[in-house]
Motif scaffolding. Structure first.
Motif, short mmCIF file in Angstrom:
data_model
loop_
_atom_site.label_atom_id
_atom_site.label_comp_id
_atom_site.label_asym_id
_atom_site.label_seq_id
_atom_site.Cartn_x
_atom_site.Cartn_y
_atom_site.Cartn_z
N SER A 175 4.34 31.78 -7.09
CA SER A 175 4.54 32.60 -7.50
C SER A 175 5.18 31.87 -8.99
CB SER A 175 6.01 32.90 -7.17
OG SER A 175 5.76 33.79 -5.88
N ASP A 176 5.04 30.43 -8.54
CA ASP A 176 5.95 29.66 -9.71
C ASP A 176 4.50 29.42 -11.00
OD1 ASP A 176 8.39 29.05 -9.08
OD2 ASP A 176 8.24 27.44 -8.17
N ALA A 177 3.46 29.56 -9.95
CA ALA A 177 2.35 29.82 -11.26
C ALA A 177 2.22 30.52 -12.22
CB ALA A 177 0.83 29.15 -10.96
N ILE A 178 2.48 31.65 -10.90
CA ILE A 178 2.12 33.58 -11.83
C ILE A 178 3.08 33.56 -12.98
CG2 ILE A 178 2.38 35.75 -11.69
CD1 ILE A 178 0.61 34.95 -9.51
N SER A 179 4.34 33.30 -12.47
CA SER A 179 5.31 33.64 -13.21
C SER A 179 5.81 32.83 -14.44
CB SER A 179 6.80 32.93 -12.85
OG SER A 179 6.89 33.85 -11.32
N ALA A 180 5.21 31.59 -14.55
CA ALA A 180 5.52 30.33 -15.54
C ALA A 180 4.74 31.17 -16.73
CB ALA A 180 4.65 28.90 -15.18
N VAL A 181 3.83 31.96 -17.22
CA VAL A 181 2.11 32.52 -17.96
C VAL A 181 2.58 33.97 -18.49
CG1 VAL A 181 0.91 30.58 -17.42
CG2 VAL A 181 0.81 32.54 -15.51
N ARG A 182 3.52 34.14 -17.10
CA ARG A 182 3.92 35.90 -17.21
C ARG A 182 4.78 36.45 -18.27
NH1 ARG A 182 2.85 39.56 -16.78
NH2 ARG A 182 4.74 41.57 -16.24
N THR A 183 4.59 36.72 -18.97
CA THR A 183 5.35 37.52 -20.06
C THR A 183 5.57 39.19 -20.93
OG1 THR A 183 4.15 37.05 -22.23
CG2 THR A 183 4.88 35.57 -21.45
N GLY A 184 6.10 39.67 -20.88
CA GLY A 184 6.41 41.11 -21.22
C GLY A 184 6.43 41.54 -19.23
N ARG A 185 5.78 42.80 -20.13
CA ARG A 185 5.05 43.89 -18.85
C ARG A 185 3.60 44.15 -18.60
NH1 ARG A 185 9.61 48.34 -17.68
NH2 ARG A 185 7.58 49.30 -16.91
N PRO A 186 3.04 44.37 -17.58
CA PRO A 186 1.89 44.71 -17.74
C PRO A 186 0.91 46.20 -18.58
CG PRO A 186 2.50 45.36 -16.10
CD PRO A 186 3.78 44.65 -16.53
N SER A 187 -0.15 46.30 -19.52
CA SER A 187 -0.37 47.25 -19.53
C SER A 187 -1.27 48.24 -18.70
CB SER A 187 -0.28 47.35 -21.39
OG SER A 187 -1.47 46.76 -21.18
N SER A 188 -1.45 49.34 -18.58
CA SER A 188 -3.24 49.74 -18.66
C SER A 188 -3.34 51.66 -18.69
CB SER A 188 -2.77 50.83 -16.45
OG SER A 188 -1.95 51.28 -16.48
N ASN A 189 -4.91 52.14 -18.67
CA ASN A 189 -4.94 52.99 -19.75
C ASN A 189 -6.01 53.82 -18.26
OD1 ASN A 189 -4.44 53.19 -22.04
ND2 ASN A 189 -4.59 51.17 -21.92
N ARG A 190 -6.15 54.38 -17.91
CA ARG A 190 -6.90 55.44 -17.22
C ARG A 190 -8.01 55.94 -17.87
NH1 ARG A 190 -4.38 59.71 -13.28
NH2 ARG A 190 -5.84 60.01 -11.32
N ARG B 292 -22.42 60.96 -11.74
CA ARG B 292 -21.33 61.15 -11.46
C ARG B 292 -20.26 60.67 -11.94
NH1 ARG B 292 -21.70 55.50 -8.18
NH2 ARG B 292 -22.61 54.29 -9.24
N GLU B 293 -18.85 61.73 -11.37
CA GLU B 293 -17.92 60.72 -11.97
C GLU B 293 -17.74 59.42 -11.71
OE1 GLU B 293 -14.03 62.61 -11.35
OE2 GLU B 293 -14.39 64.16 -13.51
N VAL B 294 -16.75 58.94 -12.78
CA VAL B 294 -16.27 58.19 -12.98
C VAL B 294 -14.56 57.24 -12.99
CG1 VAL B 294 -16.33 55.07 -13.16
CG2 VAL B 294 -18.65 56.55 -12.99
N GLU B 295 -14.24 56.97 -12.26
CA GLU B 295 -12.45 56.87 -13.45
C GLU B 295 -12.41 55.29 -12.44
OE1 GLU B 295 -8.19 58.83 -11.99
OE2 GLU B 295 -10.38 60.10 -11.53
N LEU B 296 -11.54 54.76 -13.97
CA LEU B 296 -11.18 53.19 -13.40
C LEU B 296 -9.44 53.06 -13.85
CD1 LEU B 296 -13.67 53.31 -14.62
CD2 LEU B 296 -13.19 50.76 -13.71
N LEU B 297 -8.97 52.75 -13.41
CA LEU B 297 -7.90 51.70 -13.83
C LEU B 297 -7.93 50.48 -14.52
CD1 LEU B 297 -4.71 52.41 -14.42
CD2 LEU B 297 -4.82 50.96 -12.71
N CYS B 298 -7.97 50.80 -15.87
CA CYS B 298 -8.05 49.21 -16.89
C CYS B 298 -6.83 49.08 -17.23
CB CYS B 298 -9.34 49.45 -17.60
SG CYS B 298 -10.31 50.71 -16.81
#
Length: 305
Positions: free
Chosen positions: A5-20, A103-109
């Motif tokens: 948790s600390d290792a991730i928290s130390a580098v995380r900033t802001g909020r994640p973004s995503s696109n479909r 075939r259709e492909v759908e991703l969350l990026c």
């Protein structure tokens, strides 16, 4: 706080973004290198991921999750050949698809914003591409997070604006956990499987401001001072007190970047007796004073997308 948790928290900033992304037929898109971490979740169909770093192409199927923890550039495509035809990802955002046959492909990026100036060694040793295939019975919490993400994307229920970023943060934790459980290389999976080193790290991360000494830490780990020093240094790569100093300064940097707390408060929380003592140690580690670091970190944060 635990080490992961600390290792991730130390580098995380802001909020994640995503696109479909929903495409069909023949397609190929390039995602540029990013000062953070990228990820993809395959919701429907399958595709290929081709790293810019020259690694082997990776086949992705429905339910697969892939993390690019160092923000490496890469190509996503219906085929691993002829990646020169790739178009920028921004031009491929087709939430309704184009019915291009096949075939259709759908991703969350998406992307996680990271501050790499203080990367914990656990995060630093993640490979360029972490592929977590959808295997029955493996990593059930990761599978549940993927299912929840798919539901939020489909239904957009009330509260989705909060639920989606929270689920993406949860996804990052589960991806790192899953990698650690399967990793065949890297020292940190071994570190956290060693009971002595884990006990010492847990003690340091639980109360970094405590007046730790080698003797006190050895007692907390239930071993002799010599045993702790030998095992901790061999696995972590730093002696216990050297790791503590580095971690205290990393925490101080995080507080300076993310809060308006006074230098005295930051020093106290990091285990330093005075702002002067913190400033001296901080300047030696980062090459700038805490005040200049705070101004620089704030300016960089405002410039980031």
């Amino acid at each position: 706080m635990d080490v992961v948790s600390d290792a991730i928290s130390a580098v995380r900033t802001g909020r994640p973004s995503s696109n479909r992304l929903r495409v069909g037929g023949s397609w190929c898109t390039r995602l540029a290198p990013y000062e953070g971490a990228g990820f993809h979740v395959v919701l429907v169909g399958g595709c290929w991921l081709v790293p810019d770093t020259g690694g082997e192409p990776v086949t992705l199927g429905a339910g697969d999750v892939v993390l690019l923890p160092h923000g490496a550039g890469h190509v996503l495509a219906d085929s691993p050949v002829d990646t020169a035809r790739a178009v920028p990802f921004e031009e491929m955002r087709r939430p309704d698809g184009d019915g291009g046959g096949g075939r259709e492909v759908e991703l969350l990026c998406g992307k996680y914003r990271l501050d790499r100036s203080r990367t914990h060694p656990l995060m630093a040793e993640l490979p360029e591409v972490v592929h977590l295939p959808n295997r029955v019975g493996r990593h059930p919490e990761l599978r549940s997070a993927v299912d929840l993400l798919a539901n939020e994307l489909d239904e957009r229920r009330p509260g989705a604006c909060l639920a989606l970023p929270s689920l993406l943060d949860l996804l990052l934790i589960y991806m790192v956990r899953a990698w650690m459980s399967e990793a065949e290389t890297g020292s940190w999976p071994s570190v956290l499987n060693d009971p002595v080193t884990t006990a010492a790290l847990r003690a340091l991360h639980s109360d970094p401001a405590a007046p730790w000494t080698n003797d006190r830490l050895a007692a907390a780990a239930g071993v002799s001072r010599a045993t702790l020093a030998r095992r901790f240094t061999a696995l972590v790569g730093r002696a216990p007190m050297a790791y503590l100093t580095w971690w205290r300064l990393t925490l101080a940097a995080t507080r300076l970047r993310d809060t308006d707390a006074s230098l005295a408060a930051v020093a106290r929380e990091a285990g330093y007796g005075s702002p002067y003592a913190l400033s001296h140690a901080f300047s030696r580690e980062f090459g700038v004073t805490p005040g200049k670091y705070r101004v620089s970190a704030g300016s960089s944060e405002r410039r980031r997308p």
